[in-house]
Design a protein around this motif. Structure first.
Motif, PDB file in Angstrom:
ATOM      1  N   PRO A 186      -9.059   6.018  -1.606  1.00 18.65           N
ATOM      2  CA  PRO A 186      -9.255   6.719  -0.417  1.00 18.65           C
ATOM      3  C   PRO A 186      -8.503   6.133   0.722  1.00 18.65           C
ATOM      4  N   LEU A 187      -7.801   6.794   1.580  1.00 15.98           N
ATOM      5  CA  LEU A 187      -7.161   6.292   2.769  1.00 15.98           C
ATOM      6  C   LEU A 187      -8.015   5.569   3.623  1.00 15.98           C
ATOM      7  N   SER A 188      -9.360   5.908   3.767  1.00 20.43           N
ATOM      8  CA  SER A 188     -10.207   5.087   4.584  1.00 20.43           C
ATOM      9  C   SER A 188     -10.440   3.780   4.001  1.00 20.43           C
ATOM     10  N   LEU A 237      -2.388   1.895  10.474  1.00 20.39           N
ATOM     11  CA  LEU A 237      -3.477   2.133  11.489  1.00 20.39           C
ATOM     12  C   LEU A 237      -4.339   0.734  11.376  1.00 20.39           C
ATOM     13  N   GLY A 238      -4.645   0.387  10.116  1.00 13.99           N
ATOM     14  CA  GLY A 238      -5.688  -0.725   9.928  1.00 13.99           C
ATOM     15  C   GLY A 238      -5.239  -1.838  10.434  1.00 13.99           C
ATOM     16  N   ILE A 239      -3.909  -2.222  10.475  1.00 14.99           N
ATOM     17  CA  ILE A 239      -3.260  -3.339  10.675  1.00 14.99           C
ATOM     18  C   ILE A 239      -3.380  -3.331  12.195  1.00 14.99           C
ATOM     19  N   GLU A 240      -2.960  -2.309  12.981  1.00 19.03           N
ATOM     20  CA  GLU A 240      -2.859  -2.434  14.278  1.00 19.03           C
ATOM     21  C   GLU A 240      -4.273  -2.282  14.896  1.00 19.03           C
ATOM     22  N   GLN A 266       0.957  -1.084   0.287  1.00 15.11           N
ATOM     23  CA  GLN A 266       0.011  -0.138   0.070  1.00 15.11           C
ATOM     24  C   GLN A 266       1.011   1.363  -0.105  1.00 15.11           C
ATOM     25  N   SER A 267       1.863   1.201   0.800  1.00 12.84           N
ATOM     26  CA  SER A 267       2.861   2.328   0.595  1.00 12.84           C
ATOM     27  C   SER A 267       3.582   2.660  -0.319  1.00 12.84           C
ATOM     28  N   VAL A 268       3.785   1.603  -1.343  1.00 10.40           N
ATOM     29  CA  VAL A 268       4.599   1.596  -2.730  1.00 10.40           C
ATOM     30  C   VAL A 268       3.435   2.228  -3.330  1.00 10.40           C
ATOM     31  N   GLY A 269       2.438   1.599  -3.644  1.00 11.78           N
ATOM     32  CA  GLY A 269       1.302   2.082  -4.530  1.00 11.78           C
ATOM     33  C   GLY A 269       0.574   3.257  -4.295  1.00 11.78           C
ATOM     34  N   HIS A 270       0.457   3.696  -3.000  1.00 13.19           N
ATOM     35  CA  HIS A 270      -0.185   5.028  -2.611  1.00 13.19           C
ATOM     36  C   HIS A 270       0.620   5.971  -1.699  1.00 13.19           C
ATOM     37  N   GLY A 271       1.871   5.662  -1.632  1.00 16.59           N
ATOM     38  CA  GLY A 271       2.520   6.703  -0.958  1.00 16.59           C
ATOM     39  C   GLY A 271       2.547   6.418   0.619  1.00 16.59           C
ATOM     40  N   ARG A 272       3.473   7.397   1.157  1.00 15.98           N
ATOM     41  CA  ARG A 272       3.561   7.211   2.747  1.00 15.98           C
ATOM     42  C   ARG A 272       2.219   7.128   3.629  1.00 15.98           C
ATOM     43  N   LYS A 273       1.284   8.269   3.079  1.00 15.14           N
ATOM     44  CA  LYS A 273      -0.115   8.219   3.659  1.00 15.14           C
ATOM     45  C   LYS A 273      -0.898   7.089   3.482  1.00 15.14           C
ATOM     46  N   GLY A 286      -6.984  -2.905   5.800  1.00 12.25           N
ATOM     47  CA  GLY A 286      -5.873  -3.244   6.870  1.00 12.25           C
ATOM     48  C   GLY A 286      -6.431  -3.967   8.079  1.00 12.25           C
ATOM     49  N   VAL A 287      -7.680  -3.437   8.680  1.00 10.62           N
ATOM     50  CA  VAL A 287      -8.268  -4.197   9.823  1.00 10.62           C
ATOM     51  C   VAL A 287      -8.749  -5.505   9.434  1.00 10.62           C
TER      52      VAL A 287
END
Length: 211
Positions: free
Chosen positions: A108-110, A45-48, A31-38, A116-117
């Motif tokens: 969307p980040l959401s 946040l979802g994983i945690e 997700q970071s590579v595909g959509h940047g650091r945000k 991730g959740v």
């Protein structure tokens, strides 16, 4: 309340396991590579958040039920594996949209957060980690077992959050290359989709292992 020495040993052991890349880390990196650091941090946040499902499960003894019931465990790992495979197929089918400097994530980040959740909540390896590893540091003689499990679980989540954030920020630096190279974007899309599908297949064969 766990002893200080137990907390220290648990933190060291948890860190040693957390830093080894597993399904959660690979999801964050993709997700970071595909959509940047945000995007990567949203995935963190979802994983945690998903990890709290397993913390609650450990405290309530649900993890023990999953391990003792072949039907329950099979349902969990098949659901988690199927979800990862669906995510991978969707990623492979996405088009290569040319990105420009300063552009926002294409998703969307959401949405990244919610996925991730689910990815971590349905991760049977995480559930069995809490079952096989965390109870070793719980001392029934020191009071409420559920409270001890929650405290240890929170320590695990805190360490995981820091480690995962480092992965997200580090892999997010690759987004600059993706913005300027269509070939790199295709490689990333194919690799991340393939990784998710592979993780889904592996999830169906899960056993107590890495996070």
């Amino acid at each position: 309340m766990p002893t200080l020495s137990a907390l220290e040993l648990f933190a060291i052991a948890a860190f040693a396991l957390i830093v080894i890349p597993g399904p959660s880390v690979l999801y964050i990196v993709s997700q970071s590579v595909g959509h940047g650091r945000k995007g990567g941090l949203a995935a963190v946040l979802g994983i945690e958040t998903g990890a709290f499902v397993h913390v609650a499960g450990a405290a309530l003894g649900v993890s023990a039920i999953l391990a003792s019931s072949a039907t329950a465990f099979s349902a969990l790992k098949l659901a988690g594996g199927a979800y990862l495979i669906v995510l991978g197929i969707r990623r492979l089918r996405e088009g290569d949209v040319a990105a420009t400097p300063g552009s926002r994530a294409t998703r969307p980040l959401s949405s990244i957060y919610r996925q991730g959740v689910v990815v971590n909540a349905l991760n049977p390896k995480t559930a069995l980690f809490f079952l096989a590893f965390l109870p070793q540091f719980v001392d029934p003689g020191r009071g409420r077992v559920a409270l001890q499990a929650v405290i240890l679980g929170l320590v695990f989540v805190a360490i995981a959050a820091v480690s995962d954030a480092v992965w997200a920020l580090g892999s997010g630096s690759l987004v600059g290359v993706l913005r300027t190279s269509a070939r790199a974007r295709r490689i990333e899309r194919t690799a991340s989709g393939g990784i998710l599908i592979g993780l889904g297949v592996l999830a169906t064969l899960a056993h107590p292992a890495r996070r």
